[in-house]
Design a protein around this motif. Structure first.
Motif, PDB file in Angstrom:
ATOM      1  N   LEU A   3       0.843  -1.148   0.082  1.00 39.87           N
ATOM      2  CA  LEU A   3       0.060   0.044   0.004  1.00 39.87           C
ATOM      3  C   LEU A   3       0.869   1.253  -0.119  1.00 39.87           C
ATOM      4  CD1 LEU A   3      -2.904  -0.905   2.568  1.00 39.87           C
ATOM      5  CD2 LEU A   3      -3.211  -0.046   0.161  1.00 39.87           C
ATOM      6  N   LYS A   4       1.870   1.296   0.841  1.00 41.01           N
ATOM      7  CA  LYS A   4       2.830   2.455   0.725  1.00 41.01           C
ATOM      8  C   LYS A   4       3.583   2.685  -0.446  1.00 41.01           C
ATOM      9  CE  LYS A   4       3.902   2.292   5.786  1.00 41.01           C
ATOM     10  NZ  LYS A   4       4.965   1.970   7.040  1.00 41.01           N
ATOM     11  N   ILE A   5       4.081   1.584  -0.845  1.00 42.27           N
ATOM     12  CA  ILE A   5       4.828   1.559  -2.205  1.00 42.27           C
ATOM     13  C   ILE A   5       3.905   2.295  -3.408  1.00 42.27           C
ATOM     14  CG2 ILE A   5       5.921   0.360  -4.120  1.00 42.27           C
ATOM     15  CD1 ILE A   5       7.129  -1.353  -1.903  1.00 42.27           C
ATOM     16  N   GLU A  15      -3.415  -0.823 -10.098  1.00 40.56           N
ATOM     17  CA  GLU A  15      -2.853  -1.756  -9.109  1.00 40.56           C
ATOM     18  C   GLU A  15      -3.376  -1.377  -7.587  1.00 40.56           C
ATOM     19  OE1 GLU A  15       1.592  -3.656  -7.826  1.00 40.56           O
ATOM     20  OE2 GLU A  15       1.181  -2.762  -9.778  1.00 40.56           O
ATOM     21  N   LEU A  16      -3.133   0.008  -7.333  1.00 39.14           N
ATOM     22  CA  LEU A  16      -3.581   0.527  -5.948  1.00 39.14           C
ATOM     23  C   LEU A  16      -4.929   0.548  -5.869  1.00 39.14           C
ATOM     24  CD1 LEU A  16      -2.927   1.686  -3.471  1.00 39.14           C
ATOM     25  CD2 LEU A  16      -3.087   4.026  -4.799  1.00 39.14           C
ATOM     26  N   ARG A  17      -5.999   0.481  -6.804  1.00 38.49           N
ATOM     27  CA  ARG A  17      -7.300   0.146  -6.679  1.00 38.49           C
ATOM     28  C   ARG A  17      -7.845  -1.150  -6.154  1.00 38.49           C
ATOM     29  NH1 ARG A  17      -8.915   4.299 -10.845  1.00 38.49           N
ATOM     30  NH2 ARG A  17      -9.942   5.945  -9.601  1.00 38.49           N
ATOM     31  N   GLU A  18      -6.911  -2.115  -6.701  1.00 44.37           N
ATOM     32  CA  GLU A  18      -7.107  -3.584  -6.781  1.00 44.37           C
ATOM     33  C   GLU A  18      -6.616  -3.745  -5.166  1.00 44.37           C
ATOM     34  OE1 GLU A  18      -5.132  -5.511  -9.624  1.00 44.37           O
ATOM     35  OE2 GLU A  18      -6.535  -5.196 -11.385  1.00 44.37           O
ATOM     36  N   LEU A  19      -5.594  -3.339  -4.942  1.00 48.49           N
ATOM     37  CA  LEU A  19      -5.119  -3.706  -3.306  1.00 48.49           C
ATOM     38  C   LEU A  19      -6.058  -2.858  -2.513  1.00 48.49           C
ATOM     39  CD1 LEU A  19      -2.431  -4.779  -2.438  1.00 48.49           C
ATOM     40  CD2 LEU A  19      -1.382  -2.491  -2.512  1.00 48.49           C
ATOM     41  N   VAL A  20      -6.718  -1.717  -2.681  1.00 47.21           N
ATOM     42  CA  VAL A  20      -7.587  -0.949  -1.703  1.00 47.21           C
ATOM     43  C   VAL A  20      -8.993  -1.929  -1.721  1.00 47.21           C
ATOM     44  CG1 VAL A  20      -8.939   0.947  -1.634  1.00 47.21           C
ATOM     45  CG2 VAL A  20      -6.589   1.385  -1.756  1.00 47.21           C
ATOM     46  N   GLU A  21      -9.273  -2.253  -2.945  1.00 45.34           N
ATOM     47  CA  GLU A  21     -10.465  -3.055  -3.037  1.00 45.34           C
ATOM     48  C   GLU A  21     -10.319  -4.274  -2.125  1.00 45.34           C
ATOM     49  OE1 GLU A  21     -11.873  -3.188  -7.074  1.00 45.34           O
ATOM     50  OE2 GLU A  21     -12.155  -1.310  -7.140  1.00 45.34           O
ATOM     51  N   ALA A  22      -9.308  -5.052  -2.334  1.00 45.34           N
ATOM     52  CA  ALA A  22      -9.061  -6.386  -1.804  1.00 45.34           C
ATOM     53  C   ALA A  22      -8.831  -6.335  -0.266  1.00 45.34           C
ATOM     54  CB  ALA A  22      -7.699  -6.953  -2.280  1.00 45.34           C
ATOM     55  N   HIS A  23      -8.694  -4.995   0.438  1.00 47.03           N
ATOM     56  CA  HIS A  23      -8.312  -5.204   1.520  1.00 47.03           C
ATOM     57  C   HIS A  23      -9.060  -3.816   2.441  1.00 47.03           C
ATOM     58  CE1 HIS A  23      -5.042  -7.873   1.574  1.00 47.03           C
ATOM     59  NE2 HIS A  23      -4.574  -7.450   0.256  1.00 47.03           N
ATOM     60  N   GLN A  24     -10.225  -3.350   1.717  1.00 43.15           N
ATOM     61  CA  GLN A  24     -11.006  -2.372   2.492  1.00 43.15           C
ATOM     62  C   GLN A  24     -11.622  -2.607   3.817  1.00 43.15           C
ATOM     63  OE1 GLN A  24     -13.789  -0.968  -0.480  1.00 43.15           O
ATOM     64  NE2 GLN A  24     -14.684  -2.905  -0.790  1.00 43.15           N
ATOM     65  N   GLU A  25     -11.851  -4.005   3.843  1.00 44.79           N
ATOM     66  CA  GLU A  25     -12.475  -4.420   5.185  1.00 44.79           C
ATOM     67  C   GLU A  25     -11.573  -4.412   6.189  1.00 44.79           C
ATOM     68  OE1 GLU A  25     -15.820  -4.268   5.133  1.00 44.79           O
ATOM     69  OE2 GLU A  25     -15.827  -3.664   3.135  1.00 44.79           O
ATOM     70  N   ASP A  26     -10.347  -4.444   6.193  1.00 47.77           N
ATOM     71  CA  ASP A  26      -9.153  -4.827   6.937  1.00 47.77           C
ATOM     72  C   ASP A  26      -8.806  -3.475   7.971  1.00 47.77           C
ATOM     73  OD1 ASP A  26      -7.211  -5.487   8.708  1.00 47.77           O
ATOM     74  OD2 ASP A  26      -6.110  -6.437   6.984  1.00 47.77           O
ATOM     75  N   GLU A  27      -9.617  -3.641   9.033  1.00 49.81           N
ATOM     76  CA  GLU A  27      -9.335  -2.482  10.083  1.00 49.81           C
ATOM     77  C   GLU A  27      -8.046  -2.194  10.440  1.00 49.81           C
ATOM     78  OE1 GLU A  27     -12.193  -1.530  12.557  1.00 49.81           O
ATOM     79  OE2 GLU A  27     -13.676  -2.011  11.332  1.00 49.81           O
ATOM     80  N   ALA A  28      -7.133  -3.122  10.384  1.00 47.03           N
ATOM     81  CA  ALA A  28      -5.819  -2.565  10.839  1.00 47.03           C
ATOM     82  C   ALA A  28      -5.035  -2.020   9.810  1.00 47.03           C
ATOM     83  CB  ALA A  28      -4.986  -3.979  11.082  1.00 47.03           C
ATOM     84  N   ILE A  58      -5.323   2.562   3.600  1.00 48.55           N
ATOM     85  CA  ILE A  58      -6.450   2.546   2.648  1.00 48.55           C
ATOM     86  C   ILE A  58      -6.859   3.762   2.688  1.00 48.55           C
ATOM     87  CG2 ILE A  58      -8.774   1.829   2.264  1.00 48.55           C
ATOM     88  CD1 ILE A  58      -6.744  -0.537   1.990  1.00 48.55           C
ATOM     89  N   ALA A  59      -7.194   4.573   3.626  1.00 47.82           N
ATOM     90  CA  ALA A  59      -7.813   6.082   3.502  1.00 47.82           C
ATOM     91  C   ALA A  59      -6.798   6.714   2.682  1.00 47.82           C
ATOM     92  CB  ALA A  59      -8.208   6.771   4.852  1.00 47.82           C
ATOM     93  N   GLU A  60      -5.350   6.702   3.239  1.00 45.53           N
ATOM     94  CA  GLU A  60      -4.516   7.773   2.415  1.00 45.53           C
ATOM     95  C   GLU A  60      -4.393   7.280   0.844  1.00 45.53           C
ATOM     96  OE1 GLU A  60      -0.301   7.605   3.711  1.00 45.53           O
ATOM     97  OE2 GLU A  60      -1.119   7.690   5.622  1.00 45.53           O
ATOM     98  N   ALA A  61      -4.593   6.038   0.647  1.00 41.51           N
ATOM     99  CA  ALA A  61      -4.608   5.342  -0.637  1.00 41.51           C
ATOM    100  C   ALA A  61      -5.702   6.016  -1.468  1.00 41.51           C
ATOM    101  CB  ALA A  61      -4.376   3.836  -1.023  1.00 41.51           C
ATOM    102  N   ARG A  62      -6.734   6.002  -1.116  1.00 40.72           N
ATOM    103  CA  ARG A  62      -8.008   6.496  -1.638  1.00 40.72           C
ATOM    104  C   ARG A  62      -7.974   8.032  -2.034  1.00 40.72           C
ATOM    105  NH1 ARG A  62     -11.917   2.968   1.632  1.00 40.72           N
ATOM    106  NH2 ARG A  62     -12.547   1.258   0.110  1.00 40.72           N
ATOM    107  N   ALA A  63      -7.187   8.780  -1.120  1.00 41.52           N
ATOM    108  CA  ALA A  63      -7.189  10.143  -0.966  1.00 41.52           C
ATOM    109  C   ALA A  63      -6.163  10.577  -2.422  1.00 41.52           C
ATOM    110  CB  ALA A  63      -6.565  10.800   0.106  1.00 41.52           C
ATOM    111  N   VAL A  64      -5.460   9.632  -2.650  1.00 39.34           N
ATOM    112  CA  VAL A  64      -4.540   9.838  -3.634  1.00 39.34           C
ATOM    113  C   VAL A  64      -5.064   9.585  -5.122  1.00 39.34           C
ATOM    114  CG1 VAL A  64      -2.136   9.077  -4.957  1.00 39.34           C
ATOM    115  CG2 VAL A  64      -2.260   9.481  -2.439  1.00 39.34           C
ATOM    116  N   LEU A  65      -5.920   8.288  -5.056  1.00 41.12           N
ATOM    117  CA  LEU A  65      -6.269   7.949  -6.450  1.00 41.12           C
ATOM    118  C   LEU A  65      -7.366   8.968  -7.076  1.00 41.12           C
ATOM    119  CD1 LEU A  65      -7.587   4.315  -5.323  1.00 41.12           C
ATOM    120  CD2 LEU A  65      -5.764   5.037  -6.940  1.00 41.12           C
ATOM    121  N   PRO A  66      -7.098   9.102  -8.483  1.00 38.96           N
ATOM    122  CA  PRO A  66      -7.948  10.146  -9.169  1.00 38.96           C
ATOM    123  C   PRO A  66      -9.516   9.500  -9.181  1.00 38.96           C
ATOM    124  CG  PRO A  66      -6.403   8.957 -10.655  1.00 38.96           C
ATOM    125  CD  PRO A  66      -5.960   8.311  -9.206  1.00 38.96           C
ATOM    126  N   SER A  67     -10.438  10.363  -9.448  1.00 38.45           N
ATOM    127  CA  SER A  67     -11.666   9.736  -9.522  1.00 38.45           C
ATOM    128  C   SER A  67     -11.609   8.961 -11.055  1.00 38.45           C
ATOM    129  CB  SER A  67     -12.579  10.831  -9.933  1.00 38.45           C
ATOM    130  OG  SER A  67     -12.556  11.493 -11.051  1.00 38.45           O
TER     131      SER A  67
END
Length: 134
Positions: free
Chosen positions: A26-28, A94-107, A112-121
Motif C-alpha cells: 500500500l505504501k509503495i 494496481e492501487l485500486r485492486e489493493l484497496v478493494e481487496a483490503h478495504q474491510e481490514d480495520e488494521a 487505505i484512506a491515504e491510498a483512496r485520497a491519492v487515487l484520481p476519480s
C-alpha cells in the motif's frame, strides 16, 4: 496443548507477515501514484511552456534554426507524456485492486484512506470514457 499453542502462534505470525506485506505494498503503490501524478503534470506543463515559446518565436519570425530547436524540445516533452500516463494508469489500477481487496481490514484503515485520497476519480483516470462529444 503445546502443539495447539504452537499452531496458533504460527497462524498469527503468518497473518502478521501478510498484513505487513500488504501495508508495505500500500505504501509503495500510494507513493508511486503520487509521484506519477506529479510527473504527468510536470511534462504537461513543460510541453505547454515549450508550445507557448515556440508560438512566440514563430510570431516574431525568429531564426529557423532556433524554431526547429524549440520544436525538438516540444516533441521530446510530448513523447514523455503518453509513457508517463501509461505508467500512472497501471499504478492506479494496481492501487485500486489493493484497496478493494483490503478495504474491510480495520488494521489497514489508515493506509487505505491515504491510498483512496491519492487515487484520481474514475472520470479523471479515464477522460476519454466520459462520453463527451458522442
Amino acid at each position: 496443548f503445546k502443539h495447539h499453542l504452537l499452531n496458533a502462534l504460527e497462524r498469527a505470525t503468518d497473518t502478521l507477515d501478510r498484513m505487513e506485506a500488504t501495508l508495505k505494498q500500500l505504501k509503495i503503490q500510494t507513493s508511486a501514484v503520487r509521484r506519477l501524478l506529479k510527473e504527468v503534470a510536470h511534462y504537461e506543463k513543460e510541453a505547454a511552456g515549450h508550445e507557448t515559446k515556440l508560438q512566440g518565436m514563430k510570431d516574431e519570425e525568429a531564426d529557423q534554426y532556433d524554431i526547429r530547436a524549440q520544436e525538438r524540445l516540444l516533441e521530446e516533452s510530448m513523447m514523455m507524456i503518453p509513457d508517463s500516463k501509461r505508467r500512472l494508469e497501471a499504478a492506479v489500477v494496481e492501487l485500486r485492486e489493493l484497496v478493494e481487496a483490503h478495504q474491510e481490514d480495520e488494521a489497514l484503515a489508515e493506509k487505505i484512506a491515504e491510498a483512496r485520497a491519492v487515487l484520481p476519480s474514475e472520470q479523471e483516470a479515464n477522460p476519454e470514457e466520459t462520453g463527451e462529444g458522442a
